[in-house]
Write a protein that holds these residues in place. Structure first.
Motif, PDB file in Angstrom:
ATOM      1  N   LYS A  79       0.810  -1.163  -0.142  1.00  0.00           N
ATOM      2  CA  LYS A  79       0.206   0.027   0.090  1.00  0.00           C
ATOM      3  C   LYS A  79       0.812   1.178  -0.084  1.00  0.00           C
ATOM      4  O   LYS A  79       2.113   1.349   0.236  1.00  0.00           O
ATOM      5  N   LYS A  80       0.314   2.445  -0.025  1.00  0.00           N
ATOM      6  CA  LYS A  80       1.026   3.596  -0.225  1.00  0.00           C
ATOM      7  C   LYS A  80       1.982   3.645   1.028  1.00  0.00           C
ATOM      8  O   LYS A  80       1.608   3.218   2.280  1.00  0.00           O
ATOM      9  N   ALA A  81       3.331   3.996   0.712  1.00  0.00           N
ATOM     10  CA  ALA A  81       4.255   4.344   1.757  1.00  0.00           C
ATOM     11  C   ALA A  81       4.858   3.034   2.314  1.00  0.00           C
ATOM     12  O   ALA A  81       5.910   3.152   3.119  1.00  0.00           O
ATOM     13  N   GLU A  82       4.405   1.876   1.988  1.00  0.00           N
ATOM     14  CA  GLU A  82       4.963   0.670   2.457  1.00  0.00           C
ATOM     15  C   GLU A  82       6.152   0.370   1.418  1.00  0.00           C
ATOM     16  O   GLU A  82       6.058   0.042   0.278  1.00  0.00           O
ATOM     17  N   VAL A  83       7.310   0.393   1.944  1.00  0.00           N
ATOM     18  CA  VAL A  83       8.591   0.049   1.201  1.00  0.00           C
ATOM     19  C   VAL A  83       8.884  -1.312   1.287  1.00  0.00           C
ATOM     20  O   VAL A  83       9.302  -2.016   0.295  1.00  0.00           O
ATOM     21  N   ASN A  84       9.233  -1.850   2.563  1.00  0.00           N
ATOM     22  CA  ASN A  84       9.571  -3.297   2.945  1.00  0.00           C
ATOM     23  C   ASN A  84       8.453  -4.107   3.330  1.00  0.00           C
ATOM     24  O   ASN A  84       7.997  -4.262   4.282  1.00  0.00           O
ATOM     25  N   TYR A  85       7.547  -4.311   2.185  1.00  0.00           N
ATOM     26  CA  TYR A  85       6.144  -4.912   2.324  1.00  0.00           C
ATOM     27  C   TYR A  85       6.449  -6.370   2.804  1.00  0.00           C
ATOM     28  O   TYR A  85       5.776  -6.842   3.631  1.00  0.00           O
ATOM     29  N   LEU A  86       7.215  -7.200   2.084  1.00  0.00           N
ATOM     30  CA  LEU A  86       7.394  -8.673   2.273  1.00  0.00           C
ATOM     31  C   LEU A  86       8.980  -8.963   2.002  1.00  0.00           C
ATOM     32  O   LEU A  86       9.151  -9.744   1.050  1.00  0.00           O
ATOM     33  N   PRO A  87       9.788  -8.378   2.867  1.00  0.00           N
ATOM     34  CA  PRO A  87      11.484  -8.654   2.581  1.00  0.00           C
ATOM     35  C   PRO A  87      11.620 -10.268   2.788  1.00  0.00           C
ATOM     36  O   PRO A  87      10.936 -10.911   3.537  1.00  0.00           O
ATOM     37  N   GLU A 111       5.776   1.489  22.894  1.00  0.00           N
ATOM     38  CA  GLU A 111       6.173   2.852  22.030  1.00  0.00           C
ATOM     39  C   GLU A 111       7.320   2.735  21.448  1.00  0.00           C
ATOM     40  O   GLU A 111       7.135   3.129  20.079  1.00  0.00           O
ATOM     41  N   ALA A 112       8.372   1.938  21.759  1.00  0.00           N
ATOM     42  CA  ALA A 112       9.602   2.180  20.966  1.00  0.00           C
ATOM     43  C   ALA A 112       9.750   1.375  19.712  1.00  0.00           C
ATOM     44  O   ALA A 112      10.058   1.527  18.818  1.00  0.00           O
ATOM     45  N   GLN A 113       9.001   0.239  19.945  1.00  0.00           N
ATOM     46  CA  GLN A 113       8.830  -0.855  18.952  1.00  0.00           C
ATOM     47  C   GLN A 113       7.688  -0.734  18.003  1.00  0.00           C
ATOM     48  O   GLN A 113       8.046  -0.905  16.710  1.00  0.00           O
ATOM     49  N   ILE A 114       6.782   0.142  18.097  1.00  0.00           N
ATOM     50  CA  ILE A 114       5.772   0.593  17.167  1.00  0.00           C
ATOM     51  C   ILE A 114       6.654   1.538  16.166  1.00  0.00           C
ATOM     52  O   ILE A 114       6.385   1.471  15.113  1.00  0.00           O
ATOM     53  N   LYS A 115       7.489   2.436  16.833  1.00  0.00           N
ATOM     54  CA  LYS A 115       8.149   3.366  16.017  1.00  0.00           C
ATOM     55  C   LYS A 115       9.052   2.675  15.112  1.00  0.00           C
ATOM     56  O   LYS A 115       9.297   3.083  13.938  1.00  0.00           O
ATOM     57  N   GLU A 116       9.858   1.747  15.731  1.00  0.00           N
ATOM     58  CA  GLU A 116      10.848   1.113  14.922  1.00  0.00           C
ATOM     59  C   GLU A 116       9.980   0.378  13.773  1.00  0.00           C
ATOM     60  O   GLU A 116      10.528   0.190  12.685  1.00  0.00           O
ATOM     61  N   GLU A 117       9.052  -0.319  14.135  1.00  0.00           N
ATOM     62  CA  GLU A 117       8.268  -1.180  13.055  1.00  0.00           C
ATOM     63  C   GLU A 117       7.927  -0.358  11.927  1.00  0.00           C
ATOM     64  O   GLU A 117       7.933  -0.859  10.673  1.00  0.00           O
ATOM     65  N   PHE A 118       7.455   0.795  12.350  1.00  0.00           N
ATOM     66  CA  PHE A 118       7.120   1.838  11.201  1.00  0.00           C
ATOM     67  C   PHE A 118       8.028   2.241  10.415  1.00  0.00           C
ATOM     68  O   PHE A 118       7.826   2.368   9.354  1.00  0.00           O
ATOM     69  N   ARG A 119       9.399   2.420  10.966  1.00  0.00           N
ATOM     70  CA  ARG A 119      10.558   2.879  10.231  1.00  0.00           C
ATOM     71  C   ARG A 119      11.136   1.550   9.261  1.00  0.00           C
ATOM     72  O   ARG A 119      11.600   1.802   8.244  1.00  0.00           O
ATOM     73  N   ARG A 120      10.709   0.312   9.883  1.00  0.00           N
ATOM     74  CA  ARG A 120      11.421  -0.925   9.083  1.00  0.00           C
ATOM     75  C   ARG A 120      10.238  -0.850   7.880  1.00  0.00           C
ATOM     76  O   ARG A 120      10.804  -1.244   6.762  1.00  0.00           O
ATOM     77  N   ILE A 121       9.046  -0.613   7.976  1.00  0.00           N
ATOM     78  CA  ILE A 121       8.426  -0.804   6.678  1.00  0.00           C
ATOM     79  C   ILE A 121       8.320   0.301   5.788  1.00  0.00           C
ATOM     80  O   ILE A 121       8.338   0.259   4.589  1.00  0.00           O
ATOM     81  N   SER A 157      -0.164   5.219  24.883  1.00  0.00           N
ATOM     82  CA  SER A 157      -1.148   4.648  24.189  1.00  0.00           C
ATOM     83  C   SER A 157      -1.692   5.805  23.099  1.00  0.00           C
ATOM     84  O   SER A 157      -2.302   5.301  22.089  1.00  0.00           O
ATOM     85  N   LEU A 158      -1.382   6.960  23.337  1.00  0.00           N
ATOM     86  CA  LEU A 158      -1.522   8.013  22.321  1.00  0.00           C
ATOM     87  C   LEU A 158      -1.252   7.650  21.184  1.00  0.00           C
ATOM     88  O   LEU A 158      -1.793   7.771  19.979  1.00  0.00           O
ATOM     89  N   LEU A 159       0.114   7.201  21.164  1.00  0.00           N
ATOM     90  CA  LEU A 159       0.765   6.921  19.546  1.00  0.00           C
ATOM     91  C   LEU A 159       0.112   5.898  18.602  1.00  0.00           C
ATOM     92  O   LEU A 159      -0.117   5.776  17.793  1.00  0.00           O
ATOM     93  N   LYS A 160      -0.477   4.762  19.621  1.00  0.00           N
ATOM     94  CA  LYS A 160      -1.269   3.649  19.110  1.00  0.00           C
ATOM     95  C   LYS A 160      -2.574   3.968  18.723  1.00  0.00           C
ATOM     96  O   LYS A 160      -2.997   3.590  17.494  1.00  0.00           O
ATOM     97  N   ILE A 161      -3.217   4.936  19.491  1.00  0.00           N
ATOM     98  CA  ILE A 161      -4.526   5.317  18.900  1.00  0.00           C
ATOM     99  C   ILE A 161      -4.399   6.404  17.818  1.00  0.00           C
ATOM    100  O   ILE A 161      -5.332   6.355  16.830  1.00  0.00           O
TER     101      ILE A 161
END
Length: 370
Positions: A164-172, A238-248, A362-366
């Motif tokens: 989808k839009k903005a997904e760079v590493n979709y299925l590495p 929080e830390a890994q949500i940010k990192e997963e976003f960056r990985r993708i 949880s603000l970040l997740k919401i």
């Protein structure tokens, strides 16, 4: 009673951990505008001469072998960003090509682009087919083969899984030497490691290493949030949500969010009407006070930079506090009361009980759900 004016955001800086294996993941999103690669010296000389001829006589370049070589180079560059380019991305490649080499314009097509658009689309289809025939694994291509599809979807053009839009590493692909079985062992170890204290570095390394395994689960199985959280509890921090976003996406979630927050403030908030708009108006009025020049901003050097940073923080605090009403969320899902000692509120003065509002993690997740 808790007042939204007295909210204070907490911005904890989390160290950025490098992606586990840069060889196996894409490191950049699609460039805008698209940049043509440097062709071989022979190709560049031929095209330069063809451009001169086109400028002098208006004659288009028609050498099929040279065009084939160009398409091969373009396919490699496109695949380095995405295996399934969109029509808009294909158009940007065609525009960049004919802009640099006008001699390649297709006679009879609109702006000389349509023919190249079809060539690029067909070339990428053939390029993916060629990669599938090799012994190396390309999960984002293999996921759409007929043998991987449900019997009811066993049609080449049906239920194609693509980024989808903005997904760079979709299925590495998996890291070298790893398989789904070895990464499953890493996942089980990760569940054990998360129970330990002061273990962020090991958790971050294992989360990077198992990234490809998580993407297989998400894309292939589409598990529910509950099931996924049970299997990957470390991701729901929080830390890994940010990192997963960056990985993708290869971009920083917090920096991008804050930049866009500054860009659309306060116009975005003032567009809200009704009861929510009335609730936000007192906070929005504080923005006018924040933007007014003060004596503190008249200094120079480090003092000026510090005061300007504080002003920016105050502005962001006010806008983030407005989000609770703008997004229609419940107040208790985003804020909680506390009485930290020695912590002065950023906005306004202390309330009746001296309580401040602090944004929960949880603000970040919401916000991500919106």
């Amino acid at each position: 009673m808790m007042h939204p004016q007295r909210c204070q955001t907490t911005h904890r800086q989390v160290p950025v951990t490098p992606l586990f294996s840069p060889i196996h993941v894409r490191s950049a999103a699609w460039p805008v505008p698209f940049q043509l690669p440097e062709f071989s010296r022979d190709l560049e000389l031929i095209l330069a001469e063809a451009n001169n001829s086109y400028d002098a006589t208006g004659r288009h370049f028609m050498d099929a072998s040279v065009k084939s070589a160009i398409m091969q180079e373009l396919a490699k560059v496109i695949f380095s960003y995405t295996a399934y380019p969109t029509n808009q991305q294909i158009l940007s490649v065609a525009e960049a090509l004919v802009s640099k080499f006008p001699c390649l314009r297709k006679p009879g097509s609109f702006a000389g682009l349509y023919g190249w658009q079809q060539r690029i689309k067909n070339k990428m289809h053939n390029y993916r087919a060629k990669l599938r025939s090799r012994k190396y694994s390309y999960p984002e291509i293999e996921i759409n083969t007929l043998k991987r599809k449900h019997p009811g979807d066993a049609v080449p053009s049906k239920n194609i899984k693509k980024p989808k839009k903005a997904e760079v590493n979709y299925l590495p692909p998996h890291p070298t030497g790893e398989s789904q079985e070895t990464l499953e062992k890493e996942r089980l170890e990760l569940i054990f490691e998360i129970t330990k204290k002061n273990n962020a570095k090991i958790i971050a390394d294992k989360m990077n290493k198992t990234f490809s395994s998580r993407r297989v689960e998400v894309v292939s199985l589409s598990p529910s949030v509950g099931v996924f959280k049970e299997r990957w509890p470390a991701l729901f921090t929080e830390a890994q949500i940010k990192e997963e976003f960056r990985r993708i996406t290869t971009v920083s979630l917090e920096e991008t969010f804050m930049r866009k927050l500054d860009e659309y403030t306060p116009g975005l908030m003032r567009a809200k009407g009704g009861a929510a708009g009335c609730k936000m108006r007192p906070l929005l009025d504080t923005l006018n006070d924040i933007f007014e020049p003060t004596q503190h901003l008249s200094g120079e050097g480090a003092g000026f930079t510090l005061d300007r940073h504080r002003t920016l923080r105050k502005k962001r605090d006010a806008v983030v506090c407005c989000l609770i009403n703008y997004l229609g969320e419940r107040q208790e899902d985003l804020f909680h009361d506390c009485q930290p000692k020695g912590l002065a509120p950023i906005l306004g003065t202390a309330g009746e009980h001296g309580n401040d509002c602090i944004i929960k993690e949880s603000l970040l997740k919401i916000l991500l759900s919106h």
